[in-house]
Motif scaffolding. Structure first.
Motif, mmCIF file in Angstrom:
data_model
loop_
_atom_site.group_PDB
_atom_site.id
_atom_site.type_symbol
_atom_site.label_atom_id
_atom_site.label_comp_id
_atom_site.label_asym_id
_atom_site.label_seq_id
_atom_site.Cartn_x
_atom_site.Cartn_y
_atom_site.Cartn_z
ATOM 1 N N ILE A 13 13.034 33.530 -20.734
ATOM 2 C CA ILE A 13 12.855 32.589 -21.957
ATOM 3 C C ILE A 13 13.142 33.505 -23.443
ATOM 4 O O ILE A 13 12.822 34.620 -23.239
ATOM 5 C CB ILE A 13 11.446 32.022 -22.043
ATOM 6 C CG1 ILE A 13 10.221 33.060 -22.075
ATOM 7 C CG2 ILE A 13 11.209 31.075 -20.978
ATOM 8 C CD1 ILE A 13 9.018 32.330 -22.362
ATOM 9 N N ASN A 14 13.225 32.635 -24.339
ATOM 10 C CA ASN A 14 13.400 33.559 -25.695
ATOM 11 C C ASN A 14 11.935 33.415 -26.127
ATOM 12 O O ASN A 14 11.449 32.423 -26.484
ATOM 13 C CB ASN A 14 14.283 33.048 -26.726
ATOM 14 C CG ASN A 14 15.869 33.314 -25.745
ATOM 15 O OD1 ASN A 14 16.163 34.322 -25.342
ATOM 16 N ND2 ASN A 14 16.597 32.102 -26.042
ATOM 17 N N THR A 15 11.369 34.607 -26.595
ATOM 18 C CA THR A 15 10.162 34.551 -26.992
ATOM 19 C C THR A 15 10.065 34.048 -28.546
ATOM 20 O O THR A 15 10.774 34.453 -29.262
ATOM 21 C CB THR A 15 9.449 36.049 -27.233
ATOM 22 O OG1 THR A 15 9.654 36.432 -25.700
ATOM 23 C CG2 THR A 15 8.058 35.883 -27.516
ATOM 24 N N LEU A 16 9.043 33.234 -28.816
ATOM 25 C CA LEU A 16 9.069 32.662 -30.220
ATOM 26 C C LEU A 16 8.117 33.542 -31.091
ATOM 27 O O LEU A 16 6.917 33.629 -30.695
ATOM 28 C CB LEU A 16 8.420 31.276 -30.179
ATOM 29 C CG LEU A 16 8.296 30.542 -31.423
ATOM 30 C CD1 LEU A 16 9.501 30.290 -32.233
ATOM 31 C CD2 LEU A 16 7.357 29.032 -31.331
ATOM 32 N N GLU A 17 8.759 34.114 -31.968
ATOM 33 C CA GLU A 17 8.167 35.116 -32.795
ATOM 34 C C GLU A 17 7.457 34.474 -34.092
ATOM 35 O O GLU A 17 6.587 35.197 -34.770
ATOM 36 C CB GLU A 17 8.895 36.258 -33.132
ATOM 37 C CG GLU A 17 9.631 36.946 -31.794
ATOM 38 C CD GLU A 17 10.438 37.767 -32.216
ATOM 39 O OE1 GLU A 17 10.653 38.135 -33.125
ATOM 40 O OE2 GLU A 17 10.970 38.576 -31.024
ATOM 41 N N GLY A 18 7.872 33.515 -34.563
ATOM 42 C CA GLY A 18 7.400 32.936 -35.859
ATOM 43 C C GLY A 18 8.060 31.774 -36.302
ATOM 44 O O GLY A 18 9.060 31.314 -35.629
ATOM 45 N N ILE A 19 7.513 31.063 -37.249
ATOM 46 C CA ILE A 19 7.916 29.684 -37.965
ATOM 47 C C ILE A 19 7.978 29.711 -39.052
ATOM 48 O O ILE A 19 6.902 30.260 -39.839
ATOM 49 C CB ILE A 19 7.187 28.462 -37.273
ATOM 50 C CG1 ILE A 19 6.915 28.512 -35.762
ATOM 51 C CG2 ILE A 19 7.626 27.243 -37.913
ATOM 52 C CD1 ILE A 19 6.118 27.365 -35.419
#
Length: 181
Positions: free
Chosen positions: A154-160
Motif C-alpha cells: 500500500i501507499n502510506t498516507l502521510e498527511g492531509i
C-alpha cells in the motif's frame, strides 16, 4: 496454515506411533533401501483452494497428504508366506497411520475436517523378498485467510491538507493534519 505446515504436522503425528518408529521422512529422495524398512514417506502433492468471496483472500483449502508406507518380508524357511506377512504388515501400518493422524490433537484443532481418506496396498514378489507398499491419501480441509498470504503493498498516507471555501471578505482557514509521528 499452508501445505508445508500440514505436511510437517502429519510427520510429527506419525513419529513413534507406527511400526516405522522414527523412520518417517519428508521431504527426502523417494528411493529406499531394505535397512530402512518399515519406513513412511510423506508429501503434499495436491492443494486445491476454493474462494469464499471477492474481497479479501479467503479460501477453503483441501490439501492432499500422500503417505507411502514401505515394508519388506521374507518367506519362512518352511512356508511361502512372505506375501501374506507383507499384506498383514501393510494392513497394520495402514491402521496405525490412520489412528496417528486422525487422533492427532495438534492437527485436528487447526483443520476443518478430514474430507476423505483413500488407501491402496501393493505387494511385489519379483525380488528376493516381498516388498509391500501402502499408498494413503488424506484430503485435509482447512481455512486460509488474509493472514496466510503476504500483506498487500500500500501507499502510506502521510498527511492531509484541507482548504475550506469561505465567503469573500473572511479569513481563509487552512487545516493541516500531519499523520507521521
Amino acid at each position: 496454515m499452508n501445505a508445508s505446515t500440514l505436511r510437517q504436522m502429519v510427520v510429527t503425528a506419525l513419529i513413534g506411533k507406527t511400526d516405522a518408529a522414527e523412520r518417517v521422512y519428508s521431504p527426502r529422495d523417494w528411493p529406499t533401501t531394505a535397512d530402512l524398512y518399515p519406513a513412511i514417506l510423506v508429501q503434499t502433492p495436491f492443494d486445491h483452494k476454493r474462494s469464499l468471496g471477492r474481497n479479501a483472500p479467503q479460501f477453503n483449502t483441501i490439501t492432499t497428504v500422500r503417505i507411502s508406507g514401505r515394508i519388506q518380508e521374507y518367506d519362512s524357511e518352511t512356508d511361502d508366506d512372505g506375501a501374506m506377512k507383507a499384506e498383514i504388515a501393510l494392513e497394520r501400518l495402514r491402521e496405525q497411520i490412520e489412528r496417528a493422524v486422525i487422533n492427532s490433537y495438534e492437527l485436528t484443532r487447526v483443520i476443518q475436517q478430514y474430507a476423505e481418506v483413500r488407501s491402496t496396498l501393493d505387494v511385489d514378489a519379483s525380488g528376493e523378498a516381498h516388498l509391500g507398499q501402502l499408498l494413503m491419501e488424506i484430503d485435509i480441509e482447512h481455512y486460509q485467510g488474509p493472514e496466510d498470504f503476504y500483506p498487500v503493498d500500500i501507499n502510506t498516507l502521510e498527511g492531509i491538507d484541507v482548504t475550506l471555501s469561505m465567503p469573500d471578505g473572511t479569513t481563509r482557514p487552512v487545516v493541516q493534519i500531519n499523520l507521521t509521528e
